[in-house]
Design a protein around this motif. Sequence first.
Motif, PDB file in Angstrom:
ATOM      1  N   SER A  25     -22.401 -16.160 -17.056  1.00  0.00           N
ATOM      2  CA  SER A  25     -21.597 -17.239 -16.495  1.00  0.00           C
ATOM      3  C   SER A  25     -22.196 -18.570 -16.909  1.00  0.00           C
ATOM      4  CB  SER A  25     -21.510 -17.135 -14.969  1.00  0.00           C
ATOM      5  OG  SER A  25     -22.794 -17.177 -14.375  1.00  0.00           O
ATOM      6  N   THR A  28     -21.124 -18.695 -23.125  1.00  0.00           N
ATOM      7  CA  THR A  28     -20.490 -17.593 -23.824  1.00  0.00           C
ATOM      8  C   THR A  28     -21.541 -16.778 -24.558  1.00  0.00           C
ATOM      9  OG1 THR A  28     -18.440 -18.853 -24.114  1.00  0.00           O
ATOM     10  CG2 THR A  28     -18.776 -16.962 -25.556  1.00  0.00           C
ATOM     11  N   ASP A  30     -21.296 -14.958 -27.149  1.00  0.00           N
ATOM     12  CA  ASP A  30     -21.234 -14.999 -28.605  1.00  0.00           C
ATOM     13  C   ASP A  30     -22.460 -15.708 -29.154  1.00  0.00           C
ATOM     14  OD1 ASP A  30     -17.618 -15.548 -28.991  1.00  0.00           O
ATOM     15  OD2 ASP A  30     -18.779 -13.843 -28.240  1.00  0.00           O
ATOM     16  N   ARG A  74     -16.593  -9.103 -25.521  1.00  0.00           N
ATOM     17  CA  ARG A  74     -16.489 -10.554 -25.602  1.00  0.00           C
ATOM     18  C   ARG A  74     -15.445 -11.113 -24.648  1.00  0.00           C
ATOM     19  NH1 ARG A  74     -17.125 -12.378 -31.959  1.00  0.00           N
ATOM     20  NH2 ARG A  74     -19.147 -11.370 -32.323  1.00  0.00           N
ATOM     21  N   ASN A  77     -17.009 -11.342 -21.452  1.00  0.00           N
ATOM     22  CA  ASN A  77     -18.287 -12.033 -21.498  1.00  0.00           C
ATOM     23  C   ASN A  77     -19.370 -11.185 -20.831  1.00  0.00           C
ATOM     24  OD1 ASN A  77     -19.568 -14.337 -22.564  1.00  0.00           O
ATOM     25  ND2 ASN A  77     -19.611 -15.363 -20.569  1.00  0.00           N
TER      26      ASN A  77
END
Length: 124
Positions: A25, A28, A30, A74, A77
Amino acid sequence: QEQVAESGGGSVQPGGSLRLPCTASGFTLDDYAIGWFRQAPGKERESISCINISDGTTIYKDSVKGRFTISGDRAENTVYLQMNNLKPEDTAVYFCAAIWGTYTPVCPRVYDYWGQGTQVTVSS
């Protein structure tokens, strides 16, 4: 607020399965590497698995190879640790952690974000 949080722990019989989510949180996942750790009473915390989110590369400690699977979602998340064929020696508090970047061929040693841990107990 930037953090990761794991959950999904519980009590299971030997041979059972659990799936632990680690959700980020405030940022991201990625381009991050996510590691899973565990710590049993009286023992040091040990790295058991990690994943590079960007390319899906995974690494496993020998003791969990073939039983545990780490994966990233993804859209959610979230990173998941699927634990199958659990053994009593898997009993521990499990933590996830995140660090920016990709790491090969070994898991990162230092992480920027840590979850608070979730208890996994494997017993008859």
